[in-house]
Design a protein around this motif. Structure first.
Motif, mmCIF file in Angstrom:
data_model
loop_
_atom_site.group_PDB
_atom_site.id
_atom_site.type_symbol
_atom_site.label_atom_id
_atom_site.label_comp_id
_atom_site.label_asym_id
_atom_site.label_seq_id
_atom_site.Cartn_x
_atom_site.Cartn_y
_atom_site.Cartn_z
ATOM 1 N N PHE A 279 80.508 99.526 102.016
ATOM 2 C CA PHE A 279 79.349 100.263 101.495
ATOM 3 C C PHE A 279 78.314 99.368 100.812
ATOM 4 O O PHE A 279 77.267 99.855 100.391
ATOM 5 C CB PHE A 279 79.819 101.349 100.521
ATOM 6 C CG PHE A 279 80.661 102.401 101.171
ATOM 7 C CD1 PHE A 279 80.086 103.421 101.916
ATOM 8 C CD2 PHE A 279 82.047 102.360 101.071
ATOM 9 C CE1 PHE A 279 80.859 104.386 102.534
ATOM 10 C CE2 PHE A 279 82.835 103.325 101.671
ATOM 11 C CZ PHE A 279 82.250 104.336 102.422
ATOM 12 N N GLY A 280 78.600 98.076 100.687
ATOM 13 C CA GLY A 280 77.591 97.156 100.180
ATOM 14 C C GLY A 280 77.354 97.215 98.691
ATOM 15 O O GLY A 280 76.238 96.917 98.232
ATOM 16 N N TRP A 281 78.359 97.570 97.910
ATOM 17 C CA TRP A 281 78.199 97.547 96.455
ATOM 18 C C TRP A 281 78.118 96.097 95.974
ATOM 19 O O TRP A 281 78.734 95.205 96.548
ATOM 20 C CB TRP A 281 79.381 98.241 95.774
ATOM 21 C CG TRP A 281 79.398 99.727 95.942
ATOM 22 C CD1 TRP A 281 80.173 100.449 96.795
ATOM 23 C CD2 TRP A 281 78.583 100.669 95.241
ATOM 24 N NE1 TRP A 281 79.903 101.784 96.673
ATOM 25 C CE2 TRP A 281 78.924 101.953 95.715
ATOM 26 C CE3 TRP A 281 77.593 100.567 94.261
ATOM 27 C CZ2 TRP A 281 78.320 103.108 95.252
ATOM 28 C CZ3 TRP A 281 76.991 101.720 93.788
ATOM 29 C CH2 TRP A 281 77.355 102.970 94.280
ATOM 30 N N LYS A 282 77.375 95.908 94.881
ATOM 31 C CA LYS A 282 77.265 94.572 94.304
ATOM 32 C C LYS A 282 78.629 94.099 93.793
ATOM 33 O O LYS A 282 79.006 92.946 93.969
ATOM 34 C CB LYS A 282 76.232 94.584 93.169
ATOM 35 C CG LYS A 282 76.017 93.231 92.513
ATOM 36 C CD LYS A 282 75.389 92.239 93.482
ATOM 37 C CE LYS A 282 75.137 90.910 92.839
ATOM 38 N NZ LYS A 282 74.566 89.939 93.804
ATOM 39 N N TRP A 283 79.337 94.983 93.148
ATOM 40 C CA TRP A 283 80.695 94.674 92.686
ATOM 41 C C TRP A 283 81.526 95.961 92.650
ATOM 42 O O TRP A 283 81.005 97.064 92.468
ATOM 43 C CB TRP A 283 80.703 93.981 91.321
ATOM 44 C CG TRP A 283 79.921 94.684 90.232
ATOM 45 C CD1 TRP A 283 78.632 94.430 89.857
ATOM 46 C CD2 TRP A 283 80.395 95.747 89.390
ATOM 47 N NE1 TRP A 283 78.246 95.265 88.831
ATOM 48 C CE2 TRP A 283 79.321 96.084 88.513
ATOM 49 C CE3 TRP A 283 81.572 96.433 89.265
ATOM 50 C CZ2 TRP A 283 79.421 97.085 87.553
ATOM 51 C CZ3 TRP A 283 81.699 97.435 88.305
ATOM 52 C CH2 TRP A 283 80.614 97.743 87.453
ATOM 53 N N VAL A 284 82.814 95.816 92.852
ATOM 54 C CA VAL A 284 83.766 96.928 92.758
ATOM 55 C C VAL A 284 84.959 96.434 91.944
ATOM 56 O O VAL A 284 85.651 95.498 92.336
ATOM 57 C CB VAL A 284 84.254 97.401 94.146
ATOM 58 C CG1 VAL A 284 85.273 98.521 93.987
ATOM 59 C CG2 VAL A 284 83.073 97.861 94.995
ATOM 60 N N GLU A 285 85.159 97.027 90.774
ATOM 61 C CA GLU A 285 86.247 96.625 89.885
ATOM 62 C C GLU A 285 87.379 97.650 89.915
ATOM 63 O O GLU A 285 87.146 98.860 90.065
ATOM 64 C CB GLU A 285 85.737 96.494 88.452
ATOM 65 C CG GLU A 285 84.867 95.278 88.227
ATOM 66 C CD GLU A 285 85.667 94.006 88.405
ATOM 67 O OE1 GLU A 285 86.684 93.825 87.705
ATOM 68 O OE2 GLU A 285 85.280 93.187 89.253
ATOM 69 N N THR A 286 88.602 97.182 89.777
ATOM 70 C CA THR A 286 89.757 98.073 89.728
ATOM 71 C C THR A 286 90.168 98.319 88.283
ATOM 72 O O THR A 286 89.976 97.473 87.412
ATOM 73 C CB THR A 286 90.957 97.476 90.480
ATOM 74 O OG1 THR A 286 91.334 96.247 89.849
ATOM 75 C CG2 THR A 286 90.621 97.219 91.937
ATOM 76 N N CYS A 287 90.743 99.480 88.044
ATOM 77 C CA CYS A 287 91.287 99.821 86.728
ATOM 78 C C CYS A 287 92.676 100.403 86.953
ATOM 79 O O CYS A 287 92.825 101.389 87.679
ATOM 80 C CB CYS A 287 90.391 100.831 86.011
ATOM 81 S SG CYS A 287 91.009 101.272 84.378
ATOM 82 N N THR A 288 93.692 99.821 86.364
ATOM 83 C CA THR A 288 95.058 100.250 86.646
ATOM 84 C C THR A 288 95.505 101.425 85.782
ATOM 85 O O THR A 288 96.594 101.942 85.969
ATOM 86 C CB THR A 288 96.043 99.088 86.435
ATOM 87 O OG1 THR A 288 95.915 98.592 85.097
ATOM 88 C CG2 THR A 288 95.769 97.974 87.428
ATOM 89 N N GLU A 289 94.678 101.822 84.834
ATOM 90 C CA GLU A 289 94.999 103.030 84.076
ATOM 91 C C GLU A 289 94.595 104.247 84.910
ATOM 92 O O GLU A 289 93.907 104.137 85.912
ATOM 93 C CB GLU A 289 94.280 103.015 82.737
ATOM 94 C CG GLU A 289 94.731 101.878 81.821
ATOM 95 C CD GLU A 289 93.930 101.830 80.531
ATOM 96 O OE1 GLU A 289 94.212 102.622 79.640
ATOM 97 O OE2 GLU A 289 93.012 100.986 80.445
ATOM 98 N N SER A 290 95.027 105.424 84.448
ATOM 99 C CA SER A 290 94.697 106.648 85.186
ATOM 100 C C SER A 290 93.290 107.142 84.847
ATOM 101 O O SER A 290 92.904 108.230 85.264
ATOM 102 C CB SER A 290 95.723 107.739 84.886
ATOM 103 O OG SER A 290 95.739 108.048 83.498
#
Length: 623
Positions: A279-290
């Motif tokens: 989708f061409g996002w500048k950045w995509v960060e993960t979060c391991t919490e719910s």
């Protein structure tokens, strides 16, 4: 005096009767049983036969029939077999035309039979039952076969067989009564023999079942945890993860949380990389919490995307599915439909916005992937909050750190804060009182302390009055009036002095006192110290009390307070009134001085009315 046949069976006949002449007599103490239990005893009869005759009474009220007073489960099992024509390949059905029944026509003896069999039936000790089932299993019998032989459910047998794998020391402790069956059940989820025996030693030192469960599950993850649902137990086991089922709690536990975390983070990272590329996002960060914590996107502007509104029909359907998901869960078809409706309402961003912004991906408590965004660096957007301001390239949160690393840094910062606060008692009391006065919830205030409001308001509005100090002390207010100006607000609070602070603390803590349904401390410890007066806050009335008790109780109260206290003939035939009229009269007796005067009551009677409390409250008042 009536002469009865002795209860040893002499003078009674053992007869062989067709099943259609038998019925369950009212004397039989087993008047109800579950369908599951009936099926279990029927299975047992097909394997073992009828090992013991029934006991019946030739009741003259049911001529030609014999009422079974002892052996009700066996009778139901026989009737079940007769009705279903059930017969297994390894058994044969009993002879329904010749059921052995010892019969008496003596009602006294029949009643003795009914009571004696019920009172003398003693189930196997759980330890003996476990050993018996284990011995049959070692001979190659399945849980289903054992259940049929012992007239038990398959689930019950499987649970006992799970206990059979406990260590001999644990079984001995159970047999000797040193641990409870609940503790033994919990010990089945120990990861190995060493842990089982280690925890057993604590249980033998009078540690309760709650302690045992905490020790055994501290480092385990339940299979319905959001991470486990997202990863899938098959993938977890394939990666070498160990699982253990708790047959007594309908739960399963994952013994290797490190493996689960690794799989979870890898899967989430792969998804994030795929979303970013597609989708061409500048950045995509993960979060391991719910959820995505506020600290993760602090300093970023939230960029709202375009959202498609659902039709009224789809909105209603979505609301119904969400309610059902919360209450009882959804089928696969319903879940797919809910996800379809949610997909329709997902916000969308144009290509230029995606190239300038980023998003967070996380998994919610149900194990479903969620996207939170979009976000743009606030410094590049101008003033904080100007979400629709254009800007150049945004940078992802930095530095790049694993979620575990982020969490450790947060803990370090919190540790430093708490350590620096040690010894500053007055400051802590000031801050806590300030938080209470402003009504911040535990998650948004400084202290992670939740105070509740045990119910003191009446079900019927206006039945009694609550002191304004307790209303002001409500712990449910969410004012949040200091957002953005905490320092000056706290300084203003401190300026009011310690007396004000102590008043706030006292008011809120008093409002959080637990009632007797939670624990007995209030009644046994606090009440004698403060001597509560129930009649000072409540007068017996119709809405609260009189309308909720039966007519006999109403008549007894009137008799105690009016009839027995009056030297003259009672001016009202209270017992002849309808219930609604009785309720109204008692309400007026306590709340209407003119009504009291009309009854010509003595001063002693008036004093008794003034201090009277329902029996349910009188002990509490004297506590």
């Amino acid at each position: 005096m009536t002469k009865h046949t002795s209860t040893d069976g002499i003078g009674t006949d053992l007869q062989y009767l067709p099943i259609n002449k038998l019925y369950l007599h009212d004397m039989n103490p087993r008047q109800s049983t579950s369908d599951e239990d009936v099926s279990a005893i029927a299975e047992s009869i097909t394997i073992n036969g009828l090992l013991q005759n029934l006991l019946g009474y030739a009741d003259p009220k049911r001529s030609g029939k014999i009422g079974i007073v002892a052996g009700g489960r066996r009778l139901r099992g026989l009737m079940h077999l007769k009705a279903t024509s059930a017969q297994s390949f390894d058994s044969k059905a009993p002879d329904f035309a010749a059921i052995p029944v010892r019969v008496t026509d003596d009602a006294f003896l029949a009643r003795a039979w009914a009571g004696t069999e019920s009172a003398t039936q003693k189930p196997l000790h759980p330890a003996d039952e476990i050993r018996a089932y284990a011995a049959m299993a070692e001979q190659g019998n399945s849980a289903e076969m054992i259940a049929r032989a012992f007239a038990q459910t398959v689930r019950h047998v499987k649970g006992r067989l799970a206990l059979a794998h406990l260590q001999p020391r644990t079984m001995d402790a159970l047999r000797e009564g040193q641990i409870s069956l609940d503790v033994a059940k919990l010990l089945t989820i120990a990861r190995d023999a060493d842990q089982e025996l280690e925890v057993l030693s604590g249980a033998l030192d009078d540690m309760g079942a709650w302690w045992v469960k905490q020790r055994l599950t501290d480092n385990k993850v339940r299979a319905n945890n959001y991470k486990a649902v997202y990863v899938g137990t098959d993938a977890y086991v394939a990666a070498g993860g160990r699982m253990r089922e708790d047959l007594f709690d309908d739960a399963a536990y994952l013994d290797d949380p490190d493996i689960l975390d690794q799989l979870f983070e890898q899967k989430l990272t792969d998804i994030a990389d795929g979303i970013k590329a597609q989708f061409g996002w500048k950045w995509v960060e993960t979060c391991t919490e719910s959820y995505v914590p506020y600290s993760a996107h602090s300093g970023y502007d939230h960029i709202q995307g375009e959202k498609v509104a659902l039709s009224k029909k789809d909105q209603n359907e979505q609301a119904q599915l969400e309610a059902k998901e919360y209450d009882e869960g959804l089928t696969d078809v319903e879940l797919a439909r809910l996800e379809e409706l949610e997909a329709k309402t997902k916000r969308s961003w144009d290509e230029k916005t995606r190239a300038d912004c980023g998003i967070f991906v996380h998994v919610d408590t149900s194990g479903r992937l969620k996207i939170d965004g979009a976000y743009r660096d606030a410094k590049r957007s101008g003033a904080k909050g100007s979400a629709d301001t254009a800007g150049g390239a945004a940078s992802a949160p930095s530095p790049k750190l694993t979620q575990a690393g982020v969490e450790d840094l947060r803990r370090i910062r919190l540790l430093a804060l708490q350590t620096a606060t040690l010894g500053k008692t007055e400051l802590v009391l000031d801050l806590f009182a300030w938080q209470l006065e402003l009504g911040y919830a535990c998650h948004s205030g400084l202290f992670n302390v939740t105070l509740t409001d045990p119910q003191i308001e009446p079900e019927v509005e206006g039945a009694w009055t609550v002191d304004e100090a307790l209303t002001d002390g409500s712990n449910q207010r969410q004012l949040g009036g200091t957002r953005g100006d905490y320092v000056s607000s706290f300084e203003d609070f401190q300026a009011k002095g310690k007396k004000h602070r102590n008043t706030v603390l006292t008011r809120h803590l008093i409002r959080a006192i637990n009632g007797p349904t939670m624990n007995s401390i209030g009644m046994s410890l606090l009440a004698p110290l403060v001597k509560p007066d129930i009649r000072s806050v409540w007068t017996p009335d119709a809405p609260t009390y009189f309308s909720r008790i039966d007519k006999g109780s109403l008549e007894q109260i009137w008799k105690d307070l009016v009839t027995d206290q009056s030297s003259e003939e009672e001016p009202l035939a209270f017992d002849k009134l309808k219930k609604g009229e009785k309720v109204n009269h008692l309400h007026r007796l306590f709340n209407d001085s003119d009504f009291q005067s009309a009854l010509n009551l003595s001063q002693a009677s008036l004093d008794k009315i003034a201090s009277w409390l329902p029996p349910e409250l009188s002990s509490a008042s004297s506590a």
